[in-house]
Structure formats: C-alpha cells, structure tokens
Motif scaffolding. Structure first.
Motif, PDB file in Angstrom:
ATOM      1  N   ALA A 293       7.010 -55.392 -28.388  1.00 59.41           N
ATOM      2  CA  ALA A 293       6.265 -55.956 -27.264  1.00 59.41           C
ATOM      3  C   ALA A 293       6.933 -57.197 -26.694  1.00 59.41           C
ATOM      4  O   ALA A 293       6.662 -57.596 -25.561  1.00 59.41           O
ATOM      5  N   ALA A 294       7.806 -57.833 -27.467  1.00 59.72           N
ATOM      6  CA  ALA A 294       8.466 -59.051 -26.992  1.00 59.72           C
ATOM      7  C   ALA A 294       9.408 -58.771 -25.830  1.00 59.72           C
ATOM      8  O   ALA A 294       9.680 -59.646 -25.018  1.00 59.72           O
ATOM      9  N   PHE A 295       9.907 -57.549 -25.750  1.00 54.96           N
ATOM     10  CA  PHE A 295      10.877 -57.242 -24.711  1.00 54.96           C
ATOM     11  C   PHE A 295      10.173 -56.757 -23.456  1.00 54.96           C
ATOM     12  O   PHE A 295      10.174 -55.584 -23.111  1.00 54.96           O
ATOM     13  N   LEU A 296       9.530 -57.684 -22.780  1.00 57.24           N
ATOM     14  CA  LEU A 296       8.817 -57.357 -21.563  1.00 57.24           C
ATOM     15  C   LEU A 296       9.806 -57.137 -20.427  1.00 57.24           C
ATOM     16  O   LEU A 296      10.854 -57.781 -20.373  1.00 57.24           O
ATOM     17  N   PRO A 297       9.505 -56.225 -19.512  1.00 57.87           N
ATOM     18  CA  PRO A 297      10.418 -56.014 -18.387  1.00 57.87           C
ATOM     19  C   PRO A 297      10.503 -57.260 -17.521  1.00 57.87           C
ATOM     20  O   PRO A 297       9.548 -58.021 -17.394  1.00 57.87           O
ATOM     21  N   CYS A 298      11.662 -57.494 -16.948  1.00 60.57           N
ATOM     22  CA  CYS A 298      11.829 -58.677 -16.106  1.00 60.57           C
ATOM     23  C   CYS A 298      11.741 -58.308 -14.636  1.00 60.57           C
ATOM     24  O   CYS A 298      11.986 -59.126 -13.762  1.00 60.57           O
ATOM     25  N   SER A 299      11.418 -57.046 -14.327  1.00 64.23           N
ATOM     26  CA  SER A 299      11.251 -56.620 -12.945  1.00 64.23           C
ATOM     27  C   SER A 299      10.199 -55.536 -12.892  1.00 64.23           C
ATOM     28  O   SER A 299       9.677 -55.088 -13.911  1.00 64.23           O
ATOM     29  N   ALA A 300       9.885 -55.124 -11.687  1.00 63.73           N
ATOM     30  CA  ALA A 300       8.859 -54.106 -11.497  1.00 63.73           C
ATOM     31  C   ALA A 300       9.299 -52.734 -11.989  1.00 63.73           C
ATOM     32  O   ALA A 300       8.504 -51.798 -12.029  1.00 63.73           O
ATOM     33  N   SER A 301      10.570 -52.602 -12.373  1.00 62.36           N
ATOM     34  CA  SER A 301      11.073 -51.307 -12.833  1.00 62.36           C
ATOM     35  C   SER A 301      10.428 -50.871 -14.135  1.00 62.36           C
ATOM     36  O   SER A 301      10.383 -49.685 -14.442  1.00 62.36           O
ATOM     37  N   GLY A 302       9.941 -51.833 -14.914  1.00 63.51           N
ATOM     38  CA  GLY A 302       9.354 -51.507 -16.206  1.00 63.51           C
ATOM     39  C   GLY A 302      10.378 -51.226 -17.279  1.00 63.51           C
ATOM     40  O   GLY A 302      10.025 -50.856 -18.395  1.00 63.51           O
ATOM     41  N   ILE A 303      11.661 -51.405 -16.958  1.00 64.37           N
ATOM     42  CA  ILE A 303      12.733 -51.158 -17.919  1.00 64.37           C
ATOM     43  C   ILE A 303      12.913 -52.366 -18.820  1.00 64.37           C
ATOM     44  O   ILE A 303      12.799 -53.510 -18.378  1.00 64.37           O
ATOM     45  N   LYS A 304      13.192 -52.131 -20.081  1.00 65.12           N
ATOM     46  CA  LYS A 304      13.470 -53.227 -20.994  1.00 65.12           C
ATOM     47  C   LYS A 304      14.638 -54.049 -20.462  1.00 65.12           C
ATOM     48  O   LYS A 304      15.596 -53.485 -19.910  1.00 65.12           O
ATOM     49  N   PRO A 305      14.600 -55.363 -20.602  1.00 66.55           N
ATOM     50  CA  PRO A 305      15.625 -56.201 -19.978  1.00 66.55           C
ATOM     51  C   PRO A 305      17.044 -55.908 -20.427  1.00 66.55           C
ATOM     52  O   PRO A 305      17.976 -55.994 -19.625  1.00 66.55           O
ATOM     53  N   TYR A 306      17.235 -55.526 -21.685  1.00 67.06           N
ATOM     54  CA  TYR A 306      18.594 -55.279 -22.161  1.00 67.06           C
ATOM     55  C   TYR A 306      19.107 -53.911 -21.736  1.00 67.06           C
ATOM     56  O   TYR A 306      20.268 -53.579 -21.986  1.00 67.06           O
ATOM     57  N   LEU A 307      18.231 -53.122 -21.086  1.00 70.00           N
ATOM     58  CA  LEU A 307      18.639 -51.820 -20.567  1.00 70.00           C
ATOM     59  C   LEU A 307      18.634 -51.800 -19.031  1.00 70.00           C
ATOM     60  O   LEU A 307      18.886 -50.755 -18.431  1.00 70.00           O
ATOM     61  N   ASP A 308      18.354 -52.929 -18.434  1.00 69.33           N
ATOM     62  CA  ASP A 308      18.266 -53.045 -16.976  1.00 69.33           C
ATOM     63  C   ASP A 308      19.439 -53.886 -16.474  1.00 69.33           C
ATOM     64  O   ASP A 308      19.471 -55.112 -16.693  1.00 69.33           O
ATOM     65  N   PRO A 309      20.438 -53.303 -15.809  1.00 65.37           N
ATOM     66  CA  PRO A 309      21.610 -54.065 -15.363  1.00 65.37           C
ATOM     67  C   PRO A 309      21.281 -55.133 -14.334  1.00 65.37           C
ATOM     68  O   PRO A 309      22.078 -56.058 -14.114  1.00 65.37           O
ATOM     69  N   THR A 310      20.107 -55.047 -13.673  1.00 63.76           N
ATOM     70  CA  THR A 310      19.721 -56.065 -12.697  1.00 63.76           C
ATOM     71  C   THR A 310      19.037 -57.257 -13.356  1.00 63.76           C
ATOM     72  O   THR A 310      18.776 -58.256 -12.705  1.00 63.76           O
ATOM     73  N   CYS A 311      18.758 -57.124 -14.637  1.00 65.30           N
ATOM     74  CA  CYS A 311      18.074 -58.180 -15.374  1.00 65.30           C
ATOM     75  C   CYS A 311      19.103 -58.971 -16.169  1.00 65.30           C
ATOM     76  O   CYS A 311      19.627 -58.487 -17.187  1.00 65.30           O
ATOM     77  N   GLN A 312      19.412 -60.163 -15.736  1.00 68.71           N
ATOM     78  CA  GLN A 312      20.392 -60.994 -16.409  1.00 68.71           C
ATOM     79  C   GLN A 312      19.702 -61.886 -17.439  1.00 68.71           C
ATOM     80  O   GLN A 312      18.597 -62.380 -17.190  1.00 68.71           O
ATOM     81  N   PRO A 313      20.329 -62.119 -18.560  1.00 70.05           N
ATOM     82  CA  PRO A 313      19.699 -62.955 -19.591  1.00 70.05           C
ATOM     83  C   PRO A 313      19.507 -64.383 -19.094  1.00 70.05           C
ATOM     84  O   PRO A 313      20.357 -64.940 -18.391  1.00 70.05           O
ATOM     85  N   LEU A 314      18.388 -64.976 -19.464  1.00 77.17           N
ATOM     86  CA  LEU A 314      18.127 -66.356 -19.095  1.00 77.17           C
ATOM     87  C   LEU A 314      19.072 -67.283 -19.831  1.00 77.17           C
ATOM     88  O   LEU A 314      19.414 -67.062 -20.990  1.00 77.17           O
ATOM     89  N   ARG A 315      19.488 -68.315 -19.172  1.00 70.45           N
ATOM     90  CA  ARG A 315      20.445 -69.247 -19.773  1.00 70.45           C
ATOM     91  C   ARG A 315      19.747 -70.502 -20.255  1.00 70.45           C
ATOM     92  O   ARG A 315      18.726 -70.872 -19.743  1.00 70.45           O
TER      93      ARG A 315
END
Length: 315
Positions: A293-315
């Motif tokens: 559950a910690a890996f919430l999507p970072c966009s409306a795509s609903g894709i896990k952030p580490y599987l979404d190329p449009t989702c860049q890791p926060l710095r």
C-alpha cells in the motif's frame, strides 16, 4: 535470451545438478530444425509413456519405471489414473511444445519462481532408462535461474515441504510433505545439440524430483522479490514493463526512465507524504510486495510509481 539461459543452464548442470567429472568433454552436434526435431522427440516420449509403467512408494515418493511386458498386467504411465499424466504447453524457439509431467504430491509450502533458490533431490535418466545422475542427499540450494529451461518451467508448479527437527529425538532432521513429481523433457528444454558426460546430443530427459525447500530471492537487487515481479503475466519471464526485452525480475530499471527501480522505491516511499513510511529510516534488507500500500500511484494512471516512466522519484 533463450540461448543465454540455455548456456547458463549447461554450466549449472555440469557444476551442480549433474556432477560430471572435470575431464568430461562437452561437444556440440550440428544444429537441427527445432520443429522437425521436436516431432521426432514427441513421438519417442509418448511411446515411452505408453510402453512403460511406474511404481511409486507412497511414503517416500520414490518412483521407478520399467518396460511393460507383453504378458504383464501393468498399466502404462499414459493410462494409469493414480497420478494422472499432466502437460504444460510452452512456446520456445517458435515451436509450441507439450511438456508431460506427473504430480506425485503438490507440496504444502512455498512455490518458487524461476529465479528462486531450491533444494531438490532428483534422479535423471534417458529414454533408454540409462541413469546419468542421482542426487539423493542435497546439501545446498541453487538458483533455478541457472538450471535448464525444463526445470524452470516445471519445478515452479510444485511447493516445498516442512523441515522437521525434533529436539532430543534420535531421528535425523527431515523434510515432510514436500512436492514430488516427474518431468519428461524434450531436448530443447535440456541441452538440445550439446552432449556432455553420459547425455548424447538431442536427448529427451526424465527427471524425478522432490522439492524440499524454497528460498525467495531478488536477482536484480531492486528490493522486490522475483516472485512479486510478475505483474499480470502468468510467469515472471513474460513480465517486461518497459518492453526492453529484459523481464522485470532481471531489470534494474523496470520502467526504463533512467532511474533504478531500487532508487525509485527508496526515494518515493520515504518522501511521499501519503506514504505510511514517511520519515522511517530506509532498511535495505526489507523487501516490498507489488501490492504494498505504500507504493501509491503518483498520477491518475494508477500505475505504481516504479513502473510508471512519467513518475520521477522525489529528490
């Protein structure tokens, strides 16, 4: 990729699963057409199944095979119903294969993925009943990723057992309720045109086995266990999120965005305000499930952030 895995399988077979002598030569026969070769081998395997019977020890699940005599009452492996013959259809080298196998007992514990470590007792033989290897007392586990493709296809269909070590008991420790079976492999799922030790080129192989123990592993070191990198596929081999030809369980950058999956998991999970782990020190030894559950999507795509190329890791 298949040729690469087969090369690894050959090395592992020589060094672990088949303890050939160091001076054994490996020779390569001229290549044959896969479709034509499989047609011949399928016929040979099915004749073996119809012309041999088996005896199974219902306590140890040791199994022996012998030819059916013309006057004998034996029932063939093909026709017997105590352990119905099963099959798995697999496409390899553009050929659709049917791999026959027997489930003597499924097992009660964990099922491995093709990348996990297994402790297996096994016996290998040719279709003429020549035994080429026997490992009755396995001492160490080895990765299925380094074995022949037939093992990677069939062993994951079984589960491991329970390790029993009774204190103060005179009986030695043992595994109970382990998975046990037999696989009948076309040569393309073994060594095809390679010959080594007592195994000629283009040899279908028979392995009886007992799956004692399974250890889940993380081959690409991204803190997601191999078994959890399956996505919507039926086998981790076929889950390739970024389509780069490398399945996710071997890919350090699953979404192909230039950031390693491990880096994305660390930075996103521990800096995302919506994450229950925010502010919690990162623990490298921790593994994460795809459904965490910690890996919430970072966009409306609903894709896990580490599987979404449009989702860049926060710095």
């Amino acid at each position: 990729m298949n040729h690469f895995l087969k090369a690894l399988g050959l090395i592992a077979f020589i060094t672990f699963f088949v303890a050939c002598k160091k001076d054994d030569d490996v020779s390569i026969a001229p290549p044959r057409d896969y479709t034509v070769q499989y047609a011949s081998e399928k016929d040979s395997i099915e004749k073996y199944l119809k012309n041999h019977y088996m005896v199974v020890d219902t306590e140890t699940f040791d199994v022996t095979f012998d030819s059916i005599r013309s006057t004998g009452p034996q029932v063939s492996i093909w026709d017997q119903t105590d352990y119905p013959l099963r099959n798995k259809v697999v496409t390899l080298n553009e050929v659709q294969y049917t791999i026959y196998y027997l489930s003597l007992r499924e097992g009660v514990g964990k099922a491995p993925s093709r990348g996990d470590n297994v402790l297996v007792q096994y016996k290998g033989s040719l279709l003429d009943d020549t035994q080429f290897e026997f490992q009755p007392f396995p001492q160490t586990s080895s990765s299925l990723y380094g074995t022949i493709e037939g093992w990677q296809e069939i062993i994951p269909l079984f589960k491991d057992g329970i390790y029993v070590d009774e204190p103060d008991s005179p009986n030695p420790p043992e595994y109970q309720d382990y998975g046990a079976g037999v696989m009948f492999l076309p040569s393309d799922f073994a060594y095809y045109n390679s010959a080594t030790g007592d195994i000629p080129a283009y040899s279908p192989l028979i392995f009886s086995f007992k799956l004692y123990a399974v250890q889940y592993t993380d081959l690409d070191g991204d803190t997601i266990l191999n078994k959890d990198e399956i996505g919507s596929a039926t086998d981790i081999l076929y889950n390739d999120t970024d389509g780069d030809g490398i399945p996710d369980y071997l890919d350090v950058d699953d979404d192909g965005d230039g950031f390693n999956t491990k880096t994305e998991l660390e930075k996103y999970n521990y800096s995302n305000p919506a994450s229950p782990n925010v502010g919690v020190p990162y623990v490298p030894a921790q593994y994460y499930s795809f459904d965490d559950a910690a890996f919430l999507p970072c966009s409306a795509s609903g894709i896990k952030p580490y599987l979404d190329p449009t989702c860049q890791p926060l710095r």
